[in-house]
Design an enzyme around this catalytic site. Structure first.
Site, mmCIF file in Angstrom:
data_model
loop_
_atom_site.group_PDB
_atom_site.id
_atom_site.type_symbol
_atom_site.label_atom_id
_atom_site.label_comp_id
_atom_site.label_asym_id
_atom_site.label_seq_id
_atom_site.Cartn_x
_atom_site.Cartn_y
_atom_site.Cartn_z
ATOM 1 N N ASP A 65 -1.841 -45.919 10.926
ATOM 2 C CA ASP A 65 -2.003 -47.165 11.673
ATOM 3 C C ASP A 65 -1.343 -48.251 10.851
ATOM 4 O O ASP A 65 -1.463 -48.267 9.618
ATOM 5 C CB ASP A 65 -3.481 -47.485 11.910
ATOM 6 C CG ASP A 65 -3.624 -48.557 12.989
ATOM 7 O OD1 ASP A 65 -2.883 -48.509 13.983
ATOM 8 O OD2 ASP A 65 -4.470 -49.454 12.837
ATOM 9 N N LYS A 171 15.566 -49.753 5.383
ATOM 10 C CA LYS A 171 14.192 -50.155 5.709
ATOM 11 C C LYS A 171 13.185 -49.135 5.163
ATOM 12 O O LYS A 171 12.165 -49.512 4.587
ATOM 13 C CB LYS A 171 14.021 -50.352 7.217
ATOM 14 C CG LYS A 171 12.658 -50.933 7.552
ATOM 15 C CD LYS A 171 12.445 -51.204 9.023
ATOM 16 C CE LYS A 171 10.952 -51.305 9.306
ATOM 17 N NZ LYS A 171 10.631 -51.227 10.717
ATOM 18 N N ARG A 177 5.546 -48.228 5.565
ATOM 19 C CA ARG A 177 5.369 -46.806 5.865
ATOM 20 C C ARG A 177 6.025 -45.942 4.796
ATOM 21 O O ARG A 177 5.479 -44.932 4.381
ATOM 22 C CB ARG A 177 5.980 -46.482 7.230
ATOM 23 C CG ARG A 177 4.970 -45.952 8.222
ATOM 24 C CD ARG A 177 5.606 -45.576 9.540
ATOM 25 N NE ARG A 177 6.537 -46.568 10.017
ATOM 26 C CZ ARG A 177 6.174 -47.683 10.628
ATOM 27 N NH1 ARG A 177 4.901 -47.932 10.864
ATOM 28 N NH2 ARG A 177 7.065 -48.575 11.012
HETATM 29 P P1 IMP Z 1 1.375 -48.457 15.201
HETATM 30 O O1 IMP Z 1 0.966 -48.193 13.813
HETATM 31 O O2 IMP Z 1 2.482 -47.551 15.660
HETATM 32 O O3 IMP Z 1 0.193 -48.510 16.139
HETATM 33 O O4 IMP Z 1 2.061 -49.916 15.221
HETATM 34 C C1 IMP Z 1 1.338 -51.092 15.426
HETATM 35 C C2 IMP Z 1 2.206 -52.286 15.703
HETATM 36 O O5 IMP Z 1 2.470 -52.952 14.462
HETATM 37 C C3 IMP Z 1 3.582 -52.031 16.309
HETATM 38 O O6 IMP Z 1 3.516 -51.998 17.713
HETATM 39 C C4 IMP Z 1 4.350 -53.240 15.832
HETATM 40 O O7 IMP Z 1 4.062 -54.339 16.660
HETATM 41 C C5 IMP Z 1 3.746 -53.510 14.462
HETATM 42 N N1 IMP Z 1 4.530 -52.837 13.404
HETATM 43 C C6 IMP Z 1 4.148 -51.769 12.662
HETATM 44 N N2 IMP Z 1 5.125 -51.409 11.802
HETATM 45 C C7 IMP Z 1 6.138 -52.270 12.041
HETATM 46 C C8 IMP Z 1 7.443 -52.376 11.484
HETATM 47 O O8 IMP Z 1 7.885 -51.603 10.618
HETATM 48 N N3 IMP Z 1 8.215 -53.373 11.979
HETATM 49 C C9 IMP Z 1 7.797 -54.220 12.949
HETATM 50 N N4 IMP Z 1 6.604 -54.162 13.512
HETATM 51 C C10 IMP Z 1 5.768 -53.183 13.063
#
Ligand code: IMP
Length: 200
Positions: A65, A171, A177
């Site tokens: 997450d 990146k 991540r």
């Molecule tokens: P999830 O972990 O895939 O649920 O991501 C959650 C949300 O955080 C994404 O929809 C983005 O809005 C934001 N987010 C997470 N990682 C990134 C990134 O590396 N760049 C930009 N936005 C991010």
């Protein structure tokens, strides 16, 4: 072999690149139940997803997450990053909302960070977790075509550009991540832990 519990196929590439050299084959599992990400922290959500997916798939499963945190906005968007501007999640609307909130609060290029929490569950146990974070600040005018989400307004000073102006490899080298996955890879070098995840 480890299953990656994610509906986002882009994550597989990143996971493979970092865990592959350890001899861990990663396969994405896209047929997954919806998990309500209602936790107060990224960790709570990552653990819950990993446990639900591991039980559904009956196999060890990795879940993560992540999101953007702007401390001057009380931590917003935080765990609500994906749906900050409401359902369904919309990257452009979320980005606009964070810019609107920054303007409303009279802030100028506030400090921010991306955060990522990763968990691997085996059966009913979370057996390993790792976190990563990258610092930056939010600029008013979006720049760059790479990445997703809040990348066009996340200025990373050591790179002198936004994370949307970095290539995917650049990146991964600095991202939350990437940091979390490399920390996880270090922990997975422990043979006892590896044996729990990949029984021989
Ligand atoms: P999830 O972990 O895939 O649920 O991501 C959650 C949300 O955080 C994404 O929809 C983005 O809005 C934001 N987010 C997470 N990682 C990134 C990134 O590396 N760049 C930009 N936005 C991010």
């Amino acid at each position: 072999m480890i299953l990656i519990g994610s509906k986002n196929p882009h994550k597989l590439h990143e996971v493979r690149e970092i865990l592959g050299p350890l001899g861990i084959r990663a396969v994405i599992a896209v047929d997954l139940p919806d998990v309500e990400e209602a936790g107060a922290t990224f960790g709570e959500n990552a653990r819950k997803k990993a446990l639900v997916f591991a039980s559904y798939l009956r196999a060890p499963c990795l879940a993560d997450d992540s999101g953007l945190v702007v401390p001057a906005l009380g931590g917003e968007p935080g765990v609500h990053s994906a749906r900050y501007a409401g359902e369904p999640g919309d990257d452009a609307a979320n980005l606009q909302k964070v810019l609107d909130r920054i303007r409303e609060e009279g802030l100028s290029e506030p400090e921010a960070y991306f955060f990522c929490h990763i968990a691997i569950a085996v059966g009913d146990d979370v057996v390993v977790e790792a976190e990563g974070r990258v610092e930056g600040r939010i600029i008013a005018a979006p720049r760059g075509d790479h990445g997703f989400g809040y990348d066009p307004v996340f200025f990373h000073a050591p790179s002198s550009c936004t994370t949307a102006e970095l290539s995917p490899e650049q990146k991964n080298a600095i991202s939350h991540r990437g940091v979390a996955l490399r920390a996880l890879a270090k922990k997975l070098a422990d043979p006892e832990l590896r044996a729990r995840i990949e029984p021989t």
